[in-house]
Design an enzyme around this catalytic site. Structure first.
Site, PDB file in Angstrom:
ATOM      1  CB  SER A 178      48.715  -1.808  -9.668  1.00 27.10           C
ATOM      2  OG  SER A 178      47.785  -2.570  -8.967  1.00 27.10           O
TER       3      SER A 178
ATOM      4  CE  LYS B 141      24.195 -14.875  -8.627  1.00 25.98           C
ATOM      5  NZ  LYS B 141      25.461 -15.219  -9.335  1.00 25.98           N
TER       6      LYS B 141
END
Lengths: 193, 304
Positions: B118, B170
Site C-alpha cells: 500500500s 459538512k
C-alpha cells in the site's frame, strides 16, 4: 648532554632497545618520544581503518579513527605510566616519571609494522587475514616486552620485578576501567526506571 | 646519511608504501574515507507525526526529509538505498515522502523487507529501482477509510448529541451514512485511488491501464510483483546496494548507515503524559475506551 635524535630513537628502540631505553630514562627526550608515539598511533589507526573500514565508520572514517587513536594512545600512556609509577613506588623502586613516559611511548614503535600486515590482510584474502592477526599478536608481544624493558631501565630494577610492575599495573587499569563502567551504569540506570 | 637515517627511511617506505597499497587494493578512496552508498532504514506506518496510531507511525515526512538531507550533504554518498518495511499509512504523508524521494538528486534504490504494501509501495515507486525478496509482501494498490457513527454509544451513555452544520455535506462524518453521503465519500476515495494508480504508472513507467487492472487492493508476492513490473530485481539488501552502485557508477560500493542522531533519554520523557493518559483511560474505562480512541483517530482518515 643532548638526548637521542628522532631517527636514532626510532631505529634504536628496534635494534638496541636496552641502550635506547636507558638513554631516554632521564626524561630529557620526552617531547620527541611523544611525537613518535603520536606518529605510531596515527599509522596504527590508519592501518586498522584500511583493514576494517566498518570500524572506522563507527567514529566517522579513518582520519577521525587515527585522531582518536592518537588521543586514546596519549591518554592510555598517561594512565599506564601513572599507575606503573605508583606500583613501582609501592614496591620500593625509584625512577624518573618523564623517563618512564618516554620509554613507554617508544615501546609502541613496533606497532608501525601493522601497516604491512594490514596490506597482507587486504590482498591475500583469508590467508592474509590470518597472517594479519598473527602478525598483530606478535607485534603486541613485542610491545609488551619493550614496555617491561622500559620499566626495568627506568627503575633500574630486575626483569622479574619489572614484569610484576607491568602486570600489576595492567590488573589495576582493568579494575579501574570496570569501576568507572560500574559508576557510569550506576548513575544512568535510575534514569531508566 | 648515517645508518640510522637509512634504516628509518627503509621503515618509512615500508610502512607508508603498505598503507598506500592497502588503500589501493582495499577499495576506492572515497569508500576508504567513508561509505559511498548511504543506507536508510524506514520502518513502520506512514504518518505525518510520530504520535499517530497507524501501525506505530515510524515513517514521517520530517524524518525522511532529515535523513535524505544528511545523505545529500555528504558528497561521498553517491547513491542511497532505502530499506523499507511498512504496511502503508496516511495519504498526504506518503505523497510528501514520495516527492522527497523523487526529487533526491542522486540515485535511490528501494530494498523491500518483509512487507512493503500500500503506502509502502506508493513511496517506493518514486525510487529509481526496486529490489524485493521473492517472498516479500507488496501490492495493495487501494485506499481504505473507516466511518464510525457514535449514535448508539451516546444513547447507551445517555448523551444526547446534536450536530449543527453549515454547508450541505459538512456533517457527512457525523451522521449515519446515507446513499448520497456514501457516494460522496466513495468518489473521494476513487480520486485518491486514481492518484495512487497514476503515481505507480509514472514511477514504474507502466501503462496506466495495466496498473489500473492490478490496482484492486490485492497483495502480491515479490515474485508476482516482478512479473507485474512493480519490482525490478529479486534479492536482498546486498543486491540493492549493488544496484545503487551501478546507477551511481561506483566501482567499489561501501555501504554506510545514515541515521538520525539518537534522541536524548530526557526528551523521551515528553511521551510520558500521553502514556499516563492511556493507562488512566484503560484503568477507568476498560480496554474498550482505548480501542474507541484509536478507532476515532482513524475516522474518515483515508489510508493506503
Amino acid at each position: 648532554m643532548m638526548g637521542p635524535g628522532f631517527a636514532e630513537m626510532v631505529v634504536g628502540i628496534l635494534t638496541r632497545p636496552r641502550d635506547m631505553l636507558r638513554q631516554v630514562g632521564d626524561g630529557r627526550s620526552l617531547g620527541p618520544a611523544l611525537i613518535v608515539l603520536a606518529m605510531v598511533a596515527a599509522i596504527t589507526g590508519w592501518s586498522s581503518a584500511v583493514a576494517a573500514p566498518h570500524n572506522a565508520d563507527l567514529v566517522g572514517g579513518p582520519a577521525p579513527l587515527a585522531l582518536a587513536t592518537i588521543a586514546g594512545g596519549g591518554f592510555l600512556l598517561l594512565v599506564q605510566a601513572g599507575i606503573g609509577y605508583g606500583v613501582a613506588r609501592l614496591l620500593g623502586s625509584r625512577g624518573n616519571f618523564r623517563g618512564l613516559l618516554s620509554g613507554l611511548a617508544l615501546a609502541n614503535v613496533p606497532s608501525v609494522f601493522q601497516a604491512p600486515f594490514a596490506l597482507l590482510g587486504v590482498t591475500l584474502g583469508p590467508a592474509g587475514m590470518a597472517l594479519n592477526a598473527l602478525g598483530t599478536a606478535a607485534l603486541s608481544i613485542w610491545v609488551i616486552v619493550l614496555s617491561v624493558l622500559a620499566l626495568r631501565e627506568t627503575f633500574v630494577t630486575s626483569t622479574g620485578r619489572a614484569v610484576l610492575i607491568y602486570f600489576l599495573s595492567l590488573i589495576l587499569v582493568l579494575f579501574l576501567a570496570l569501576a568507572v563502567l560500574a559508576l557510569v551504569v550506576g548513575l544512568l540506570l535510575p534514569a531508566f526506571f | 646519511m648515517n645508518r640510522n637515517r637509512w634504516l628509518l627511511l627503509a621503515i618509512g617506505v615500508l610502512v607508508i608504501g603498505s598503507l598506500i597499497l592497502s588503500a589501493v587494493f582495499a577499495r576506492d578512496w572515497r569508500a576508504l574515507v567513508r561509505g559511498n552508498i548511504g543506507v536508510i532504514t524506514l520502518t513502520g506506518g506512514i504518518a505525518e507525526g510520530p504520535a499517530a496510531v497507524l501501525g506505530g507511525a515510524g515513517i514521517t515526512p520530517a524524518a525522511v526529509r532529515r535523513l535524505l538531507a544528511l545523505a545529500e550533504a555528504d558528497p561521498r554518498i553517491a547513491a542511497v538505498v532505502l530499506r523499507i518495511e511498512s504496511p502503508g499509512g496516511s495519504v498526504a504523508a506518503s505523497q510528501e515522502i514520495g516527492g522527497l524521494i523523487r526529487d533526491f538528486p542522486r540515485p535511490v534504490v528501494v530494498s523491500m523487507a518483509d512487507g512493503v504494501a500500500s503506502g509502502g509501495l506508493y513511496i517506493s515507486v518514486f525510487a529509481d529501482r526496486i529490489v524485493a525478496q521473492p517472498g516479500t509482501i507488496t501490492g495493495s494498490i487501494g485506499v481504505i477509510m473507516s466511518h464510525i457513527y457514535l449514535g448508539g454509544l451516546y444513547e447507551r451513555l445517555g448523551i444526547q448529541a446534536e450536530v449543527l452544520t453549515a454547508g450541505e455535506h459538512k456533517g457527512v462524518g457525523m451522521e449515519p451514512l446515507t446513499p448520497e453521503s456514501r457516494q460522496i465519500l466513495q468518489e473521494f476515495l476513487d480520486d485518491l485511488h486514481r492518484q495512487f494508480i497514476q503515481a505507480v504508472a509514472e514511477g514504474r513507467r507502466l501503462d496506466l491501464e495495466r496498473v489500473r487492472a492490478i490496482a484492486t487492493g490485492e497483495l502480491f508476492t515479490g515474485q508476482q510483483a516482478q512479473a507485474l513490473g512493480l519490482v525490478d530485481r529479486l534479492g536482498g539488501l546486498d543486491l540493492a546496494i549493488e544496484e545503487a552502485a551501478e546507477l551511481a557508477g561506483v566501482a567499489y560500493p561501501e555501504p554506510v548507515d545514515i541515521t538520525l542522531p539518537a534522541v536524548p533519554w530526557w526528551q523521551t520523557l515528553g511521551h510520558f503524559p500521553s502514556l499516563l493518559l492511556d493507562r488512566v483511560s484503560v484503568a477507568l474505562l476498560g480496554k474498550d475506551a482505548l480501542l474507541l480512541r484509536q478507532q476515532l483517530e482513524l475516522h474518515l482518515l483515508p489510508r493506503w
